[in-house]
Design a protein around this motif. Structure first.
Motif, PDB file in Angstrom:
ATOM      1  N   PRO A  26     -16.427 -60.486  13.528  1.00  0.00           N
ATOM      2  CA  PRO A  26     -16.425 -60.998  14.899  1.00  0.00           C
ATOM      3  C   PRO A  26     -15.965 -59.909  15.875  1.00  0.00           C
ATOM      4  O   PRO A  26     -15.126 -59.056  15.528  1.00  0.00           O
TER       5      PRO A  26
ATOM      6  N   LYS B 255     -15.406 -58.965  20.383  1.00  0.00           N
ATOM      7  CA  LYS B 255     -15.340 -59.466  21.749  1.00  0.00           C
ATOM      8  C   LYS B 255     -15.400 -58.282  22.709  1.00  0.00           C
ATOM      9  O   LYS B 255     -15.231 -57.119  22.330  1.00  0.00           O
TER      10      LYS B 255
ATOM     11  N   TRP C 179     -17.281 -53.024  22.415  1.00  0.00           N
ATOM     12  CA  TRP C 179     -16.863 -54.115  21.554  1.00  0.00           C
ATOM     13  C   TRP C 179     -15.544 -53.818  20.845  1.00  0.00           C
ATOM     14  O   TRP C 179     -15.283 -52.688  20.435  1.00  0.00           O
TER      15      TRP C 179
ATOM     16  N   GLU D 189      -9.410 -65.866  16.110  1.00  0.00           N
ATOM     17  CA  GLU D 189      -9.419 -65.563  17.535  1.00  0.00           C
ATOM     18  C   GLU D 189     -10.782 -65.878  18.145  1.00  0.00           C
ATOM     19  O   GLU D 189     -10.880 -66.437  19.247  1.00  0.00           O
ATOM     20  N   ALA D 190     -11.844 -65.551  17.424  1.00  0.00           N
ATOM     21  CA  ALA D 190     -13.182 -65.807  17.954  1.00  0.00           C
ATOM     22  C   ALA D 190     -13.424 -67.299  18.148  1.00  0.00           C
ATOM     23  O   ALA D 190     -13.870 -67.740  19.226  1.00  0.00           O
TER      24      ALA D 190
ATOM     25  N   THR E 110     -11.191 -68.817  20.841  1.00  0.00           N
ATOM     26  CA  THR E 110     -11.660 -68.443  22.175  1.00  0.00           C
ATOM     27  C   THR E 110     -12.838 -69.310  22.593  1.00  0.00           C
ATOM     28  O   THR E 110     -12.906 -69.802  23.730  1.00  0.00           O
ATOM     29  N   ILE E 111     -13.786 -69.502  21.677  1.00  0.00           N
ATOM     30  CA  ILE E 111     -14.942 -70.349  21.988  1.00  0.00           C
ATOM     31  C   ILE E 111     -14.493 -71.764  22.342  1.00  0.00           C
ATOM     32  O   ILE E 111     -14.940 -72.344  23.344  1.00  0.00           O
TER      33      ILE E 111
ATOM     34  N   ALA F 205     -21.230 -66.968  23.851  1.00  0.00           N
ATOM     35  CA  ALA F 205     -20.962 -66.579  22.460  1.00  0.00           C
ATOM     36  C   ALA F 205     -22.286 -66.561  21.705  1.00  0.00           C
ATOM     37  O   ALA F 205     -23.121 -67.445  21.898  1.00  0.00           O
TER      38      ALA F 205
ATOM     39  N   ASP G  59     -20.135 -62.319  25.298  1.00  0.00           N
ATOM     40  CA  ASP G  59     -18.707 -62.012  25.372  1.00  0.00           C
ATOM     41  C   ASP G  59     -18.056 -62.031  23.994  1.00  0.00           C
ATOM     42  O   ASP G  59     -17.117 -61.290  23.735  1.00  0.00           O
ATOM     43  N   ILE G  60     -18.567 -62.901  23.125  1.00  0.00           N
ATOM     44  CA  ILE G  60     -18.108 -63.013  21.736  1.00  0.00           C
ATOM     45  C   ILE G  60     -19.331 -62.911  20.832  1.00  0.00           C
ATOM     46  O   ILE G  60     -20.377 -63.494  21.121  1.00  0.00           O
TER      47      ILE G  60
END
Length: 764
Positions: free
Chosen positions: A85, A87, A98, A105-106, A109-110, A463, A478-479
């Motif tokens: 992953p 971000k 990146w 965390e991914a 965050t989503i 994402a 962004d992700i």
């Protein structure tokens, strides 16, 4: 009703060779294909992929594999695969900036950004995007509805120009969820089964099955049936391999399919070649259709289509020899005249007695019988998917369905063109959250991709889950989440999502995921667990449980994913003449699943949707006939969408062996046309029209109709600068395709019939 059955004498799903190599039998679900489910033997030694071969025990592919599967080792081990992953800051979109992060965390965050969006702006601000191919598209609606609670499921292909228009024509005139050429896929003994009859003729319309293996139809089965005596009629502006073997090749002017289909109907009716008994017993509106086709006499159609009148007559006389069968492809969808083309072609095979008979056009069981509509809301609101109920979306239509209400009668996604309008205008509201998987919009599908790029950049949070970095990810994400190949996950593939009986195959994990890759299904289930920790959704505990739940919704399938993995392949017995046996209607009475109970040559559904209930022809809006002003500057016609053996849409561009076979985006030009413009073999040229231009390598070939150029689609250059989005806007032909030039009900667009000019790149 047909049931799933297994070959109890098949080889085991895994065998071990003397040197310790394990050989797994499994089915393909990607590296660029459309859920065909080709049989594979995957050789693994000491946990490493050695090679891939075809599984000769697969009753459909019979050991044959395309070059994409044969190079799967390069795909799996490629140095550019996304393995972790990542971000980056929103202001760094478009930059190769990146930062590796953890899965926790991914996902957190989503979920945080999703909840912030819903709390501040409502659920309408949320969208879920998905493309086609692999098995990811099987969970698009679950990801949108059940996980993120939104009706804004986005498939941004102008006019939904991929199978949906054909399915609309099938449902609204024939009452079937899918109709395809009968190639005996449900019989274990295939062509040797005494219940099957070899078609006299197959009409292949706007399709190159040997390259595309489209929608569950294994292209080589056509060759197998040709060996058994079947003959071909091919309608295509290009001369593909099948066309060179056809009794008649109808090399029509691009975009004039509707006129040609009506001309064939004219011949069959005027020469009294139709099946009177079937028409009288099972068809509605024949008299009206007969009057309509009088408007399309053969000489008039020949003038419109540039097809010789005698060829039209000869083709119609061949097709009338029942049983004959139809294989119509993407070119039908990629035309604003799409519903009428499908309606006319299906009517042609209905009135000649070739519908749902051995060797004819096989009718899929309607969706309600396939168990695919179990989440449809009742009047009391019961059965609503969890996310939709939680966020008050009951009764809300996806974007664009107010403008194109017919869309709601066939597919529960946003209207593609209306989606871009909303992104650009923020009316009726701004889309602020997007989850994207199995999809590379900027390289493929969307017309006017620069507009889509800028519009997607307005979304507050994006994402994306994918296997490789793409122009779409680099431009808007962004992700990024690392997706798994089919070697690394659990899954299944079924022909046409099980709407037509045939083969179902297991995707068996045979290798450990590289890096931290996860399957799209695994990601969906984990997101759901985190969003709804107190809600144990039945069948969502694990990928295997989810697959079991899906299998349980299909026609009389009493097998589990474990059973499927044990046997690798399951098949459905084919049932013919379902209309006589009460298998097509919910009430169990004989007939077709239409309002009249008959095949509707005069469609009451289309009439109620505000369209003409009979098929008709629409001249392409940008043709020389419609726009002589454009033709003066852009005298050629550009078509696009033709398939290559080396790619599926925008996939596989970084695979070395495949790039050696087909290294550059290519435009096919007839030698005489090329000579007129001073273009030689291998020249870099520009193809340009009033909407944009694209740079490609010229290939001179007589297979293309004079005055027509055929451009590869889905191109980008993974070796180019990522911050220039891999040069996608130099090579993406969709810049020449218009936005929102759809048919009357919102379907189809001009992928096949745009004006252009062509000139050497060194002259610019």
């Amino acid at each position: 009703m047909p049931t799933l059955h297994f070959n109890e004498h098949a080889s085991p799903a895994m065998a071990e060779l003397d040197d310790g190599t394990k050989v797994y039998r499994t089915c393909s679900a990607g590296i660029g294909c459309h859920n065909l489910g080709c049989g594979l033997k995957v050789f693994v030694k000491d946990g490493k992929l050695v090679k891939v071969e075809g599984d000769e025990e697969n009753p459909i592919s019979k050991g044959r594999l395309c070059v994409r599967c044969l190079t799967a080792k390069e795909y799996y081990y490629h140095k550019d695969r996304i393995l972790h992953p990542m971000k980056r800051a929103r202001e760094d979109r478009g930059k190769d900036a990146w930062e590796r992060i953890s899965w926790d965390e991914a996902l957190d965050t989503i979920i945080d950004r999703y909840r912030e969006t819903v709390d501040a702006y409502g659920i309408g601000a949320v969208s879920v995007w998905c493309g086609t191919g692999r098995e990811a598209s099987q969970i698009h609606f679950q990801m949108a509805n059940d996980v993120f609670g939104t009706v804004n499921a986005v498939h941004p292909n102008s006019g939904w120009s991929c199978i949906v228009p054909r399915m609309a024509a099938m449902l609204w005139t024939m009452g079937s969820s899918y109709i395809e050429a009968d190639n005996s896929i449900g019989f274990p003994d295939r062509y040797d089964d005494p219940r099957w009859v070899c078609p006299n003729y197959m009409l292949v319309w706007g399709r190159d099955p040997l390259r595309s293996n489209p929608d569950g139809l294994f292209g080589h089965s056509i060759v197998e049936m040709m060996k058994l005596g079947m003959k071909l009629i091919v309608a295509d502006p290009r001369v593909n391999w099948l066309a060179t073997r056809a009794e008649v090749h109808l090399q029509l002017r691009p975009g004039t399919d509707g006129a040609l289909a009506l001309g064939l109907l004219n011949v069959v009716i005027e020469e009294d070649l139709y099946d009177h008994g079937f028409v009288d017993a099972w068809c509605y509106g024949f008299e009206q259709l007969a009057e309509r086709v009088k408007e399309y006499p053969v000489d008039k159609v020949a003038a419109i289509t540039e097809v010789d009148a005698e060829d039209i007559r000869a083709a119609a006389r061949c097709i009338a020899q029942s049983p004959s069968t139809l294989s119509m492809g993407l070119a039908v969808d990629q035309n604003p005249n799409t519903l009428q083309i499908g309606h006319a072609l299906l009517s042609l095979f209905a009135i000649t007695g070739s519908m749902d008979v051995p060797g004819g056009c096989f009718m899929g069981i309607p969706p309600i019988f396939a168990g695919m509509a179990e989440n449809a809301p009742t009047e009391e609101g019961e059965g609503e998917p969890e996310g939709l109920a939680l966020y008050g979306n009951i009764g809300v239509e996806p974007l664009g369905h107010d403008r194109y209400p017919a869309m709601s009668a066939i597919v529960n996604t946003t209207h593609p063109d209306a989606t871009l309008d909303v992104l650009e205008t923020n009316v009726p509201y701004k889309i602020r959250f997007a989850y994207v998987f199995g999809h590379n919009a900027i390289s493929c599908m969307v017309p006017q991709p620069k507009r889509w790029l800028e519009a997607m950049r307005k979304i507050d949070f994006v994402a994306v889950a994918d296997l490789f970095m793409t122009p779409t990810i680099m431009g808007v994400a962004d992700i990024v989440l690392p997706a798994a190949t089919f070697f690394e996950k659990e899954g299944y593939v079924s022909n046409n999502n099980a709407s037509q009986p045939g083969q179902m195959g297991a995707i068996i994990p045979v290798l450990e995921p590289r890096g931290e890759c996860r399957a799209d299904l695994e990601i969906m289930l984990e997101l759901h667990r985190r969003l709804y920790p107190n809600s144990a959704k039945p069948g969502w505990a694990s990928p295997a449980d989810f697959i079991d739940s899906q299998l349980g919704k299909m026609r009389d399938v009493d097998a589990s994913y474990e059973d499927l993995c044990e046997h690798v392949i399951g098949q459905y017995e084919i049932e013919y003449k379902k209309y006589e046996k009460g298998l097509l209607r919910a009430d169990g009475t004989p007939g077709f699943n239409t309002p009249t109970g008959r095949i509707e040559l005069y469609s009451t559904v289309l009439q109620n949707l505000g369209d003409d209930p009979l098929p008709y022809y629409i001249e392409p809006k940008f043709s020389a006939v419609s726009r002589p002003d454009l033709a003066a500057e852009y005298p050629l016609t550009v078509t696009t969408g033709g398939r290559r053996f080396t790619s599926f849409h925008s996939e596989n561009r970084q695979i070395e062996t495949l790039r050696e076979i087909h290294p550059w985006p290519t435009v096919q030009i007839h030698p005489d046309t090329a000579a007129d413009y001073g273009i030689s073999e291998g020249s870099w040229v520009y193809v340009e029209n009033h909407l944009g231009k694209v740079k490609m390598r010229a290939h001179l070939t007589p297979i293309v109709k004079g005055g027509v150029v055929n451009c590869d689609h889905g191109w980008w250059l993974p070796e180019a600068d990522p911050e220039n989005l891999y040069d996608v806007f130099q090579v993406n032909v969709n810049q020449l395709i218009p936005h929102e030039e759809n048919g009357p009900l919102g379907f189809g667009t001009h992928y096949k019939s745009m004006p252009c000019k062509i000139y050497r790149a060194d002259e610019s």
